[in-house]
Scaffold this motif. Sequence first.
Motif, mmCIF file in Angstrom:
data_model
loop_
_atom_site.group_PDB
_atom_site.id
_atom_site.type_symbol
_atom_site.label_atom_id
_atom_site.label_comp_id
_atom_site.label_asym_id
_atom_site.label_seq_id
_atom_site.Cartn_x
_atom_site.Cartn_y
_atom_site.Cartn_z
ATOM 1 N N LYS A 314 -2.136 26.211 29.922
ATOM 2 C CA LYS A 314 -1.062 26.445 28.965
ATOM 3 C C LYS A 314 -1.537 26.479 27.519
ATOM 4 O O LYS A 314 -0.804 26.907 26.644
ATOM 5 C CB LYS A 314 0.022 25.367 29.112
ATOM 6 N N TRP A 315 -2.733 25.987 27.256
ATOM 7 C CA TRP A 315 -3.194 25.945 25.864
ATOM 8 C C TRP A 315 -4.619 26.460 25.772
ATOM 9 O O TRP A 315 -5.417 26.283 26.689
ATOM 10 C CB TRP A 315 -3.115 24.521 25.306
ATOM 11 N N SER A 316 -4.937 27.082 24.638
ATOM 12 C CA SER A 316 -6.264 27.668 24.432
ATOM 13 C C SER A 316 -7.194 26.641 23.807
ATOM 14 O O SER A 316 -7.368 26.595 22.589
ATOM 15 C CB SER A 316 -6.147 28.911 23.537
ATOM 16 N N PHE A 317 -7.795 25.789 24.652
ATOM 17 C CA PHE A 317 -8.694 24.767 24.137
ATOM 18 C C PHE A 317 -10.009 25.373 23.648
ATOM 19 O O PHE A 317 -10.629 24.855 22.717
ATOM 20 C CB PHE A 317 -8.977 23.719 25.217
ATOM 21 N N ALA A 318 -10.449 26.459 24.277
ATOM 22 C CA ALA A 318 -11.682 27.117 23.831
ATOM 23 C C ALA A 318 -11.517 27.652 22.411
ATOM 24 O O ALA A 318 -12.436 27.572 21.588
ATOM 25 C CB ALA A 318 -12.057 28.251 24.782
ATOM 26 N N SER A 322 -13.664 26.543 19.100
ATOM 27 C CA SER A 322 -14.374 27.512 18.265
ATOM 28 C C SER A 322 -13.947 27.404 16.805
ATOM 29 O O SER A 322 -14.763 27.559 15.892
ATOM 30 C CB SER A 322 -14.139 28.932 18.778
ATOM 31 N N MET A 323 -12.674 27.126 16.563
ATOM 32 C CA MET A 323 -12.201 26.963 15.179
ATOM 33 C C MET A 323 -12.794 25.715 14.544
ATOM 34 O O MET A 323 -13.185 25.730 13.370
ATOM 35 C CB MET A 323 -10.671 26.906 15.152
ATOM 36 N N ILE A 324 -12.849 24.618 15.301
ATOM 37 C CA ILE A 324 -13.481 23.405 14.785
ATOM 38 C C ILE A 324 -14.937 23.683 14.451
ATOM 39 O O ILE A 324 -15.458 23.235 13.419
ATOM 40 C CB ILE A 324 -13.379 22.258 15.809
ATOM 41 N N ALA A 325 -15.607 24.471 15.298
ATOM 42 C CA ALA A 325 -17.036 24.726 15.130
ATOM 43 C C ALA A 325 -17.331 25.482 13.843
ATOM 44 O O ALA A 325 -18.171 25.062 13.036
ATOM 45 C CB ALA A 325 -17.565 25.503 16.333
ATOM 46 N N TYR A 326 -16.630 26.604 13.614
ATOM 47 C CA TYR A 326 -16.987 27.391 12.429
ATOM 48 C C TYR A 326 -16.491 26.743 11.141
ATOM 49 O O TYR A 326 -17.136 26.848 10.090
ATOM 50 C CB TYR A 326 -16.494 28.841 12.578
ATOM 51 N N LYS A 327 -15.365 26.029 11.193
ATOM 52 C CA LYS A 327 -14.884 25.346 9.998
ATOM 53 C C LYS A 327 -15.771 24.151 9.654
ATOM 54 O O LYS A 327 -15.946 23.814 8.479
ATOM 55 C CB LYS A 327 -13.441 24.900 10.200
ATOM 56 N N ARG A 404 -29.432 18.519 26.020
ATOM 57 C CA ARG A 404 -28.118 18.266 26.591
ATOM 58 C C ARG A 404 -26.998 18.722 25.666
ATOM 59 O O ARG A 404 -25.855 18.858 26.064
ATOM 60 C CB ARG A 404 -27.942 16.759 26.853
ATOM 61 N N ALA A 405 -27.329 18.926 24.400
ATOM 62 C CA ALA A 405 -26.313 19.325 23.426
ATOM 63 C C ALA A 405 -26.328 20.836 23.253
ATOM 64 O O ALA A 405 -27.371 21.474 23.325
ATOM 65 C CB ALA A 405 -26.567 18.658 22.081
ATOM 66 N N PHE A 406 -25.170 21.394 23.044
ATOM 67 C CA PHE A 406 -25.036 22.825 22.785
ATOM 68 C C PHE A 406 -24.383 23.006 21.428
ATOM 69 O O PHE A 406 -23.249 22.613 21.229
ATOM 70 C CB PHE A 406 -24.195 23.500 23.860
ATOM 71 N N CYS A 407 -25.108 23.586 20.474
ATOM 72 C CA CYS A 407 -24.579 23.774 19.121
ATOM 73 C C CYS A 407 -23.564 24.919 19.143
ATOM 74 O O CYS A 407 -23.942 26.066 19.388
ATOM 75 C CB CYS A 407 -25.699 24.083 18.140
ATOM 76 N N VAL A 408 -22.307 24.599 18.904
ATOM 77 C CA VAL A 408 -21.258 25.593 19.034
ATOM 78 C C VAL A 408 -21.377 26.686 17.994
ATOM 79 O O VAL A 408 -21.120 27.857 18.250
ATOM 80 C CB VAL A 408 -19.875 24.907 18.905
#
Length: 410
Positions: A314-318, A322-327, A404-408
């Motif tokens: 029901k919600w676009s978590f991806a 992505s918005m958190i990442a670029y901001k 183990r980390a993925f830089c968004v």
Amino acid sequence: MQTVLTAKLKLNTTPEQFKALRTTQLAYRDSLNYVSQYAFAHGKMSNAVRLQDATYEEIRLRFHLPSQMACSVPRQVGASYKTLWTKVKNNAVHRKEGKTKKRYKGLDKAPKFISPTLTYQYKKDYTFKKEQQVSILTLEGRVIVPYTGYNKHVALIQRGAEIGASKLWYDKPKKQFYLLVSLAIETADPTPETHKQVAGVDVGMRYLAVTAMMQGDCTFHSGKQIVPKANHYARLRKRLQKKGTRSATRRLVAISGRERRLKQNTNHVVSKRIVLQHPQSLIGLEHLTDIRERTKRRKGKNAKQRKANRTFSKWSFAELHSMIAYKALLHRSMAIKVDANSTSQACPKCGHTCKENRPNKGLLFVCQNCQYTLHADLVGARNIAMRTLLIRQDWIGTGLLSVRAFCVGR
């Protein structure tokens, strides 16, 4: 380090320019479908070079597209077929491992392109002029159109940001053209010294996001007022689609995009609040790849099971991630993905992990080992923050971000 933004520019066209752009869009879509049919008939080809060699002349002759557009069409079709082939292969692996019994049918017939959105290459198909004008290529030649947009994005275009490809998008209900331009801007390279704080973000339906820091600070971003509105639009769309009359179709066109815009605006607001609350921080996000498959109820086919499965989509978590990442990159922070396994079932105090820690899968977390009690979503956010802290410590010790980390934002 580069960060890519998308600038949405409103094109203020004359009736003649509007007609030229619309004709070009429809011709581009028809050419996409022609190349898609050719690729399907010749072994479901995904090689863009071979597709271009085989279809370039026919595209120019039949659809009268300019040369650069005629090159962009096979590339776009080839990329679509590569994506479908990847899904087919992944589905075969999952079926072999017993994760699913369904066969992916995306390549049973030629993919059909419905959206008339077309791709422009910078300095070949379009260029920016002075006084907020853009020169755009059409079937009838170039047209110079004035544009308006978000002031900061317009300033980036005028002051030398690296401009990439763009998409010409048509808003059908408003009968308005927009140019979606990709902009690459330089941001400072991240180091452990510049990211002194650590925060964890847990996403969900009751609360769209819950943030926690190692110092104990936390913030809840509720979806109590927004999610019911989104559900209302979804139910309304379903009823109109089921009715299928001409008036229902007109109503669907009128309300199309409302649910999407509501979610997009909410994600923008929540992501901006999170980033501004945690400047110069390493922000941990859950790695939610295949989350719907991993959390899907697989037993039974009753209404309760279908309702539970719908809840997870029901919600676009991806989009929120992505918005958190670029901001974050624009505010000297950085978002990374961490392991999401058992974040809401593990006790942040003693580490005990079991499903019984969340009675009836509710909002209360009660550790069965040490009786530690807390809000379940806050427990998830704190566990994400601790996993992010471990990655930062590895980063300090080795000088490299852990595998183990993925830089968004990269």
